[in-house]
Write an enzyme that holds these catalytic residues in place. Structure first.
Site, PDB file in Angstrom:
ATOM      1  N   GLY A   1       1.155  -0.995   0.430  1.00 59.56           N
ATOM      2  CA  GLY A   1       0.642   0.141   0.164  1.00 59.56           C
ATOM      3  C   GLY A   1       1.048   1.587   0.083  1.00 59.56           C
ATOM      4  O   GLY A   1       2.272   0.929  -0.343  1.00 59.56           O
ATOM      5  N   ASN A   2       0.398   2.247  -0.089  1.00 63.00           N
ATOM      6  CA  ASN A   2       0.703   3.392   0.025  1.00 63.00           C
ATOM      7  C   ASN A   2       0.191   5.115   1.643  1.00 63.00           C
ATOM      8  O   ASN A   2      -1.376   4.534   1.824  1.00 63.00           O
ATOM      9  CB  ASN A   2       1.148   4.382  -1.440  1.00 63.00           C
ATOM     10  CG  ASN A   2      -0.145   4.907  -1.767  1.00 63.00           C
ATOM     11  OD1 ASN A   2      -1.129   6.353  -0.912  1.00 63.00           O
ATOM     12  ND2 ASN A   2      -0.856   3.880  -2.780  1.00 63.00           N
ATOM     13  N   ARG A   3       0.656   5.898   2.036  1.00 60.63           N
ATOM     14  CA  ARG A   3       0.465   6.639   2.895  1.00 60.63           C
ATOM     15  C   ARG A   3      -0.726   7.770   2.328  1.00 60.63           C
ATOM     16  O   ARG A   3      -0.745   8.401   2.732  1.00 60.63           O
ATOM     17  CB  ARG A   3       1.848   7.237   3.590  1.00 60.63           C
ATOM     18  CG  ARG A   3       2.806   5.902   3.976  1.00 60.63           C
ATOM     19  CD  ARG A   3       3.961   6.802   4.529  1.00 60.63           C
ATOM     20  NE  ARG A   3       3.539   7.507   5.353  1.00 60.63           N
ATOM     21  CZ  ARG A   3       4.357   8.473   6.105  1.00 60.63           C
ATOM     22  NH1 ARG A   3       5.764   8.362   5.518  1.00 60.63           N
ATOM     23  NH2 ARG A   3       4.282   9.427   6.559  1.00 60.63           N
ATOM     24  N   SER A   4      -1.231   7.487   1.424  1.00 60.77           N
ATOM     25  CA  SER A   4      -2.123   8.984   0.453  1.00 60.77           C
ATOM     26  C   SER A   4      -2.932   8.416   1.977  1.00 60.77           C
ATOM     27  O   SER A   4      -3.859   7.784   1.745  1.00 60.77           O
ATOM     28  CB  SER A   4      -2.453   8.736  -0.807  1.00 60.77           C
ATOM     29  OG  SER A   4      -3.622   9.551  -0.849  1.00 60.77           O
TER      30      SER A   4
ATOM     31  N   ALA B   1      -3.440   8.139  -5.440  1.00 60.77           N
ATOM     32  CA  ALA B   1      -1.744   7.875  -5.142  1.00 60.77           C
ATOM     33  C   ALA B   1      -2.467   5.752  -5.467  1.00 60.77           C
ATOM     34  O   ALA B   1      -2.632   5.077  -4.116  1.00 60.77           O
ATOM     35  CB  ALA B   1      -1.540   7.683  -3.952  1.00 60.77           C
TER      36      ALA B   1
END
Ligand code: CTP
Length: 401
Positions: free
Chosen positions: A208-211, A275
């Site tokens: 995943g990502n931190r958006s 994102a």
């Protein structure tokens, strides 16, 4: 300074009780609120409640305190009129200019922005009569918030629910802040993606990502306040649904692509604020991946995800006038990389964030430069994500003409 004057119109639906919470928020944030209920709404919430919570007299009638000419004065003095809940009957009366009680008279005399928050059963909302009345009100400049989907009065669920009072309050706050400005996205369908995709490895793990999704949500909320029909495709944000937006949930890049492309088919504007993971695991393990004694973990093989923004920009050729907006987070050579990305992706506008110390994911603020395919550059100083969102809409409306 005088407090801004808000008229809270309440028509006869069960959701009238939620308007008490909206009233509280309005008064506590420094607004002078005059509640104007309809007669039938008083079956749900009595005048004493409105009077106690607002600190102002309450009447549904034009015949009370006639010497003060309330049927004209209340509307004339208002800075904002919000009708929540607005029933099908109230929307019909407003669209046709009927004036048989204090609220409908007030709607005719008000020259300030007007917000309707409809609530009714799905069949009533979808009926062509209601839809035509809503279209008429929007054409005349009112902001009509799309109802939420969820539990209705009885055991049934569907579209027609009054959005959360907190979110209606947010719309009111933004509409008031815009003052006399027209809802310049009225009649426009805008699609916004927000959040960050998660690409599953097994039933318990993902890449995943931190958006946080906050910038996308700020875009959705500001677009509603500017009169747009908003489809918000959200990925893993956990944020409350903005009032007036149709929210579609997507988990992975593949799901997000499907939802965005579907909504984009009749959209005037598509903003890719999400994102999106560039890669996903090549295989998905249907059972949890276990560690094995004495063995190093197997490498994770990745495959490319489709570039949704580039695809939108290509497909747009079949949709004349559609405006496509992208986002980019850059660390070095921000403007040069941004220009290059704008060209590669083929979008109309690219919002370039410089990723730095203060500008962390999840913050309430942002700083950016909006690049235009025509060569324009609009710097947006460090400030609330809402301010950046409004700048994006200013540039989009200029392109829409
Ligand atoms: N985006 C997309 N589909 C992808 C990846 C990104 O639609 N598979 C969109 C994002 O929503 C954003 C824009 O493309 O609007 C920019 O994403 P970014 O990751 O910065 O661009 P990349 O092409 O991946 O460039 P980089 O090499 O810098 O990662």
């Amino acid at each position: 300074m005088d407090k801004p004057k808000v008229v809270l119109g309440v028509s006869g639906g069960i959701a009238a009780y939620k308007a008490c919470e909206l009233l509280r928020q309005l008064t506590e944030s420094g607004h002078d609120v005059r509640v104007v209920p309809t007669d039938s709404s008083l079956h749900f919430v009595g005048a004493a409640t409105w009077s106690a919570l607002s600190g102002n007299p309450v009447s549904a009638e034009v015949w009370d305190a006639v010497h003060e000419v309330p049927h004209v004065r209340i509307g004339q003095a208002a800075d904002l009129v919000v009708v929540a809940p607005a029933t099908a009957d109230m929307l019909a009366k407003a669209a046709h200019g009927l004036a048989d009680d204090l609220l409908t008279n007030t709607l005719l005399t008000a020259r300030c922005p007007v917000v309707f928050a409809p609530a009714m059963h799905t069949e009533m909302w979808e009926h062509p009569a209601t839809q035509e009345n809503v279209a008429t009100l929007r054409r005349r400049g009112a902001v009509v918030i799309e109802p939420a989907v969820g539990r209705l009065t009885g055991a049934d669920t569907g579209k027609g629910r009054l959005p959360d009072p907190d979110e209606i309050f947010e719309v009111c706050r933004r509409v008031l802040a815009r003052g006399a400005a027209e809802p310049d996205l009225a009649g426009r369908h805008v699609v916004i993606s927000a959040g960050g995709t998660r690409e599953p490895l097994d039933p318990v793990r993902y890449l995943g990502n931190r958006s946080s999704g906050k910038q996308g949500y700020a875009l959705a909320r500001t677009a509603v306040a500017r009169g747009a029909r908003v489809t918000l495709v959200e990925a893993n944000t956990g944020l409350p649904d903005p009032a007036g937006a149709d929210v579609v949930r997507a988990g992975t890049a593949t799901q997000l692509r499907e939802a965005v492309l579907k909504a984009a088919a009749d959209a005037d504007v598509v903003v890719m604020a999400a994102a999106v993971a560039d890669f996903r695991p090549a295989t998905y393990a249907s059972g949890k991946i276990k560690k094995k004694d004495g063995q190093e973990p197997a490498p994770v093989e990745l495959v490319r995800n489709p570039d949704i923004l580039a695809e939108l920009a290509t497909e747009r050729r079949g949709r004349p006038g559609q405006v496509v907006v992208g986002f980019a987070a850059e660390t070095d050579d921000v403007l040069a990389n941004g220009r290059d990305k704008l060209r590669r992706k083929g979008c109309d506008l690219l919002v370039v964030n410089e990723v730095g110390e203060r500008k962390t994911f999840g913050s309430e603020e942002n700083e950016a430069v909006v690049l235009d395919a025509d060569g324009g550059e609009t710097p947006v100083p460090y400030g609330p994500k809402e301010a950046l969102a409004d700048t994006v809409w200013d540039l989009v409306t200029r392109r829409l003409g």
